[in-house]
Design a protein around this motif. Structure first.
Motif, PDB file in Angstrom:
ATOM      1  N   UNK A 231      34.180   5.550  27.021  1.00  0.00           N
ATOM      2  CA  UNK A 231      33.424   6.293  26.022  1.00  0.00           C
ATOM      3  C   UNK A 231      32.669   5.315  25.127  1.00  0.00           C
ATOM      4  N   UNK A 232      33.361   4.238  24.714  1.00  0.00           N
ATOM      5  CA  UNK A 232      32.747   3.233  23.837  1.00  0.00           C
ATOM      6  C   UNK A 232      33.101   1.861  24.399  1.00  0.00           C
ATOM      7  N   UNK A 233      32.090   1.088  24.772  1.00  0.00           N
ATOM      8  CA  UNK A 233      32.277  -0.246  25.342  1.00  0.00           C
ATOM      9  C   UNK A 233      31.697  -1.285  24.396  1.00  0.00           C
ATOM     10  N   UNK A 234      32.499  -2.315  24.103  1.00  0.00           N
ATOM     11  CA  UNK A 234      32.063  -3.334  23.149  1.00  0.00           C
ATOM     12  C   UNK A 234      32.370  -4.717  23.694  1.00  0.00           C
ATOM     13  N   UNK A 235      31.415  -5.624  23.603  1.00  0.00           N
ATOM     14  CA  UNK A 235      31.644  -7.049  23.824  1.00  0.00           C
ATOM     15  C   UNK A 235      31.142  -7.760  22.584  1.00  0.00           C
ATOM     16  N   UNK A 236      31.985  -8.614  22.012  1.00  0.00           N
ATOM     17  CA  UNK A 236      31.617  -9.316  20.804  1.00  0.00           C
ATOM     18  C   UNK A 236      32.595  -8.996  19.694  1.00  0.00           C
ATOM     19  N   UNK A 237      32.633  -9.844  18.688  1.00  0.00           N
ATOM     20  CA  UNK A 237      33.613  -9.664  17.617  1.00  0.00           C
ATOM     21  C   UNK A 237      33.363  -8.400  16.815  1.00  0.00           C
ATOM     22  N   UNK A 238      32.105  -8.050  16.591  1.00  0.00           N
ATOM     23  CA  UNK A 238      31.790  -6.880  15.785  1.00  0.00           C
ATOM     24  C   UNK A 238      30.901  -5.927  16.588  1.00  0.00           C
ATOM     25  N   UNK A 239      31.281  -4.645  16.682  1.00  0.00           N
ATOM     26  CA  UNK A 239      30.377  -3.681  17.316  1.00  0.00           C
ATOM     27  C   UNK A 239      29.033  -3.652  16.609  1.00  0.00           C
ATOM     28  N   UNK A 240      27.971  -3.694  17.377  1.00  0.00           N
ATOM     29  CA  UNK A 240      26.599  -3.668  16.875  1.00  0.00           C
ATOM     30  C   UNK A 240      26.306  -4.854  15.960  1.00  0.00           C
ATOM     31  N   UNK A 241      26.993  -5.981  16.232  1.00  0.00           N
ATOM     32  CA  UNK A 241      26.786  -7.186  15.440  1.00  0.00           C
ATOM     33  C   UNK A 241      25.728  -8.089  16.046  1.00  0.00           C
ATOM     34  N   UNK A 242      25.436  -9.168  15.343  1.00  0.00           N
ATOM     35  CA  UNK A 242      24.422 -10.117  15.793  1.00  0.00           C
ATOM     36  C   UNK A 242      24.957 -10.982  16.929  1.00  0.00           C
ATOM     37  N   UNK A 243      24.033 -11.581  17.670  1.00  0.00           N
ATOM     38  CA  UNK A 243      24.409 -12.520  18.725  1.00  0.00           C
ATOM     39  C   UNK A 243      24.854 -13.817  18.073  1.00  0.00           C
ATOM     40  N   UNK A 244      26.156 -14.152  18.236  1.00  0.00           N
ATOM     41  CA  UNK A 244      26.680 -15.377  17.633  1.00  0.00           C
ATOM     42  C   UNK A 244      27.502 -16.122  18.660  1.00  0.00           C
ATOM     43  N   UNK A 245      27.461 -17.464  18.605  1.00  0.00           N
ATOM     44  CA  UNK A 245      28.286 -18.279  19.487  1.00  0.00           C
ATOM     45  C   UNK A 245      27.855 -18.168  20.940  1.00  0.00           C
ATOM     46  N   UNK A 246      28.778 -18.556  21.815  1.00  0.00           N
ATOM     47  CA  UNK A 246      28.490 -18.583  23.247  1.00  0.00           C
ATOM     48  C   UNK A 246      29.093 -17.402  23.999  1.00  0.00           C
ATOM     49  N   UNK A 247      29.957 -16.625  23.353  1.00  0.00           N
ATOM     50  CA  UNK A 247      30.615 -15.511  24.042  1.00  0.00           C
ATOM     51  C   UNK A 247      29.581 -14.490  24.497  1.00  0.00           C
ATOM     52  N   UNK A 248      29.769 -13.970  25.717  1.00  0.00           N
ATOM     53  CA  UNK A 248      28.772 -13.044  26.247  1.00  0.00           C
ATOM     54  C   UNK A 248      29.384 -12.109  27.280  1.00  0.00           C
ATOM     55  N   UNK A 249      28.653 -11.042  27.579  1.00  0.00           N
ATOM     56  CA  UNK A 249      28.965 -10.145  28.687  1.00  0.00           C
ATOM     57  C   UNK A 249      28.181 -10.631  29.897  1.00  0.00           C
ATOM     58  N   UNK A 250      28.894 -10.948  30.988  1.00  0.00           N
ATOM     59  CA  UNK A 250      28.244 -11.361  32.235  1.00  0.00           C
ATOM     60  C   UNK A 250      28.770 -10.456  33.339  1.00  0.00           C
ATOM     61  N   UNK A 251      27.960  -9.540  33.805  1.00  0.00           N
ATOM     62  CA  UNK A 251      28.412  -8.601  34.822  1.00  0.00           C
ATOM     63  C   UNK A 251      27.288  -7.710  35.302  1.00  0.00           C
ATOM     64  N   UNK A 252      27.650  -6.537  35.807  1.00  0.00           N
ATOM     65  CA  UNK A 252      26.664  -5.602  36.337  1.00  0.00           C
ATOM     66  C   UNK A 252      26.247  -4.583  35.287  1.00  0.00           C
ATOM     67  N   UNK A 253      27.230  -3.948  34.610  1.00  0.00           N
ATOM     68  CA  UNK A 253      26.843  -2.835  33.752  1.00  0.00           C
ATOM     69  C   UNK A 253      27.878  -2.537  32.684  1.00  0.00           C
ATOM     70  N   UNK A 254      27.395  -1.994  31.587  1.00  0.00           N
ATOM     71  CA  UNK A 254      28.195  -1.276  30.611  1.00  0.00           C
ATOM     72  C   UNK A 254      27.797   0.185  30.735  1.00  0.00           C
ATOM     73  N   UNK A 255      28.771   1.049  30.991  1.00  0.00           N
ATOM     74  CA  UNK A 255      28.502   2.462  31.232  1.00  0.00           C
ATOM     75  C   UNK A 255      29.371   3.285  30.292  1.00  0.00           C
ATOM     76  N   UNK A 256      28.754   4.023  29.385  1.00  0.00           N
ATOM     77  CA  UNK A 256      29.547   4.804  28.450  1.00  0.00           C
ATOM     78  C   UNK A 256      28.682   5.699  27.591  1.00  0.00           C
ATOM     79  N   UNK A 257      29.320   6.365  26.622  1.00  0.00           N
ATOM     80  CA  UNK A 257      28.554   7.141  25.657  1.00  0.00           C
ATOM     81  C   UNK A 257      27.828   6.196  24.701  1.00  0.00           C
ATOM     82  N   UNK A 258      28.548   5.120  24.259  1.00  0.00           N
ATOM     83  CA  UNK A 258      27.959   4.083  23.414  1.00  0.00           C
ATOM     84  C   UNK A 258      28.323   2.719  23.980  1.00  0.00           C
ATOM     85  N   UNK A 259      27.376   1.795  23.989  1.00  0.00           N
ATOM     86  CA  UNK A 259      27.606   0.429  24.464  1.00  0.00           C
ATOM     87  C   UNK A 259      27.093  -0.560  23.424  1.00  0.00           C
ATOM     88  N   UNK A 260      27.845  -1.636  23.266  1.00  0.00           N
ATOM     89  CA  UNK A 260      27.417  -2.684  22.347  1.00  0.00           C
ATOM     90  C   UNK A 260      27.806  -4.038  22.918  1.00  0.00           C
TER      91      UNK A 260
END
Length: 424
Positions: A231-260
C-alpha cells in the motif's frame, strides 16, 4: 536415515555460508535486541559498598537483562551440560548436542546443536544450530543457524541463517541470510533474503533480495531487489524526503498506492495515488493524482499533476510543472509551467520565464523566447524568433503588438542572449 543426513548436511552448509554468525564479538548496546540468555546478557552486578556501613557489602540477587523487558533471577545452580534428549519445566542447559529439548515454560540453552528445541512459552538460546526453534510465546537466539524460527508471538535473532522466521506478530534480526520473514511486523538491520512478507516490513541498513510485500514496506538504507509491492512503499530515511547520501533504490519497480524513494534507480514507480522521488533515474513515474521529483531523468512523468524541480524527459498531465528547469516535452491539458524550458510546451496555457523551443497553446506567456510561440494569445518581453496567433505581443518585436504574425531578430539584444547561453 537419509532425511536425517540431509538435514545435517543442510545445517552444515548454512554454517559454511555464514561463518561469522556464531563467531561475532559481543554486540554493542545499540545492537542488543534482547536475544541472549540471562547469564550472557550482562555480567552480574558488582557488590556495592556503603560508606556509612563499611562492614557490609550488598549484592543484589536480581538484575535486568537489556532489551528483555523485565528482571530475571540469577541462576543459583550451574546449567546442565550435554544431553541427547531433555525435558523439563524451566530447564537451563549449557551445551546440548542431540535430538531435541522440550520445556513446558521457559527454556534457556547457551549452545544448542541438534534437531529442534520446543518450549510452550519462551525459548532462549545463545547459539542455536538445528532444524527448528519453536515456541508458542517467543524464540530468542543470539545466533541461529538452521531451517526456521517458528513462534506464535515473536522471533528474535541477532544473526539468523536459514529458511525463515515465521510468527503471527513479530520477527526481528540484526543480520539475516534466508528465504523469507513472515509476520505481522518484520524487521531486520541487514537482510539478504528472497522476501519480507507481512503487514509492516522494515530494513534499517540494507536489503538485498527479491521483494518486500506488505501493507507498509520501509527500507531506510539501500534497497537492491526486484520490487516493493504494498500500500505504501518507502526507500530512504524520511518518506517524501530529499535525496541524501548514497542510499538508493536499485530494482525494477515500486508498486503501491503511494511510493517514495530518496534516490530511485529503476524502471517504474507506479502509484495508484502518487509517486515521489528525490532523485529519479529510470523510465516511468506514474501516479493517479500526482507524481513528483526533485531531479527527474527518464522517459515520462504521468499523472493528473506532474511536479519537478529539474526534469529531463516528458511531463504529461492536466498540469505539468517544473519549478526550475525542464528539458523535453511538457504536455499539460490545462497548464504547463517551467522557470526555464528547453523543448516544447503544449497545453491550453503555457508559462515560462525563459523558453528555448516551442510553445503551442491557447495562451503562451514567456519573459524571454528563443524559438516559436503559436496560440490565440502570445506574449514575451524579448523575442528571438516567431509569434503566430490572433494577438501577439513582443517588447522587442518588429511590432510590439500585432495580429497573426510577429518576429524578433538579433541585434541590440545579442549581448543579452550570449550572456544567457553562457549561464546555461
Amino acid at each position: 536415515m537419509r532425511k536425517c543426513c540431509s538435514a545435517l548436511a543442510l545445517i552444515s552448509l548454512a554454517s559454511l555460508a555464514a561463518p561469522a554468525l556464531a563467531d561475532e564479538p559481543p554486540p554493542s548496546p545499540d545492537d542488543d535486541i534482547g536475544t541472549r540468555p540471562a547469564t550472557l546478557a550482562v555480567p552480574p552486578p558488582e557488590a556495592s559498598y556503603d560508606e556509612e556501613r563499611p562492614d557490609t557489602f550488598e549484592r543484589p540477587d536480581r538484575f535486568e537483562r537489556p532489551g528483555a523487558g523485565g528482571d530475571l533471577q540469577i541462576a543459583e545452580d550451574p546449567a546442565l551440560d550435554w544431553a541427547v534428549l531433555h525435558a523439563g519445566f524451566r530447564p537451563h542447559l549449557g551445551t546440548f548436542g542431540g535430538i531435541a529439548t522440550f520445556a513446558l515454560a521457559h527454556e534457556r540453552t547457551e549452545r544448542f546443536y541438534g534437531g529442534f528445541s520446543l518450549s510452550a512459552i519462551r525459548n532462549d538460546a545463545g547459539t542455536h544450530v538445528g532444524l527448528f526453534q519453536i515456541a508458542i510465546g517467543r524464540n530468542l537466539a543470539d545466533s541461529n543457524v538452521g531451517l526456521a524460527q517458528v513462534a506464535v508471538a515473536e522471533n528474535r535473532a541477532r544473526s539468523f541463517a536459514g529458511i525463515a522466521q515465521v510468527s503471527l506478530a513479530y520477527n526481528r534480526a540484526l543480520d539475516i541470510a534466508g528465504v523469507f520473514q513472515l509476520a505481522g511486523y518484520n524487521r531486520a538491520k541487514r537482510a539478504v533474503e528472497v522476501m519480507q512478507l507481512g503487514g509492516y516490513n522494515r530494513v534499517d541498513d540494507a536489503f538485498v533480495g527479491v521483494s518486500q510485500i506488505g501493507g507498509f514496506n520501509y527500507a531506510l538504507g539501500d534497497y537492491s531487489g526486484l520490487f516493493q509491492l504494498g500500500v505504501f512503499n518507502v526507500q530512504g530515511e524520511e518518506p517524501f524526503g530529499e535525496a541524501r547520501g548514497e542510499a538508493r533504490f536499485a530494482g525494477i519497480a515500486q508498486l503501491g498506492a503511494l511510493n517514495s524513494s530518496a534516490r530511485y534507480h529503476g524502471v517504474l514507480q507506479l502509484g495508484g495515488l502518487g509517486s515521489y522521488a528525490g532523485e529519479f533515474v529510470g523510465a516511468f513515474q506514474i501516479g493517479g493524482l500526482v507524481v513528483g521529483a526533485e531531479d527527474f531523468t527518464g522517459a515520462a512523468q504521468i499523472a493528473a499533476g506532474v511536479v519537478s524541480e529539474h526534469s529531463r524527459g516528458v511531463q504529461i498531465g492536466a498540469a505539468a510543472i517544473a519549478f526550475e528547469d525542464h528539458h523535453g516535452l511538457q504536455l499539460g491539458a490545462v497548464a504547463n509551467y517551467a522557470e526555464e524550458a528547453t523543448g516544447v510546451q503544449l497545453g491550453a496555457g503555457n508559462l515560462t520565464e525563459e523558453l528555448v523551443g516551442l510553445q503551442l497553446g491557447v495562451a503562451n506567456i514567456a519573459d524571454e523566447v528563443d524559438g516559436v510561440q503559436i496560440g490565440v494569445f502570445n506574449h514575451t518581453d524579448r523575442l528571438r524568433g516567431l509569434q503566430i496567433g490572433l494577438v501577439n505581443h513582443a517588447g522587442n518585436g518588429v511590432l510590439e503588438w500585432s495580429a497573426l504574425l510577429n518576429m524578433g531578430f538579433s541585434g541590440e539584444d545579442d549581448a543579452y542572449y550570449e550572456a544567457r547561453n553562457e549561464r546555461r
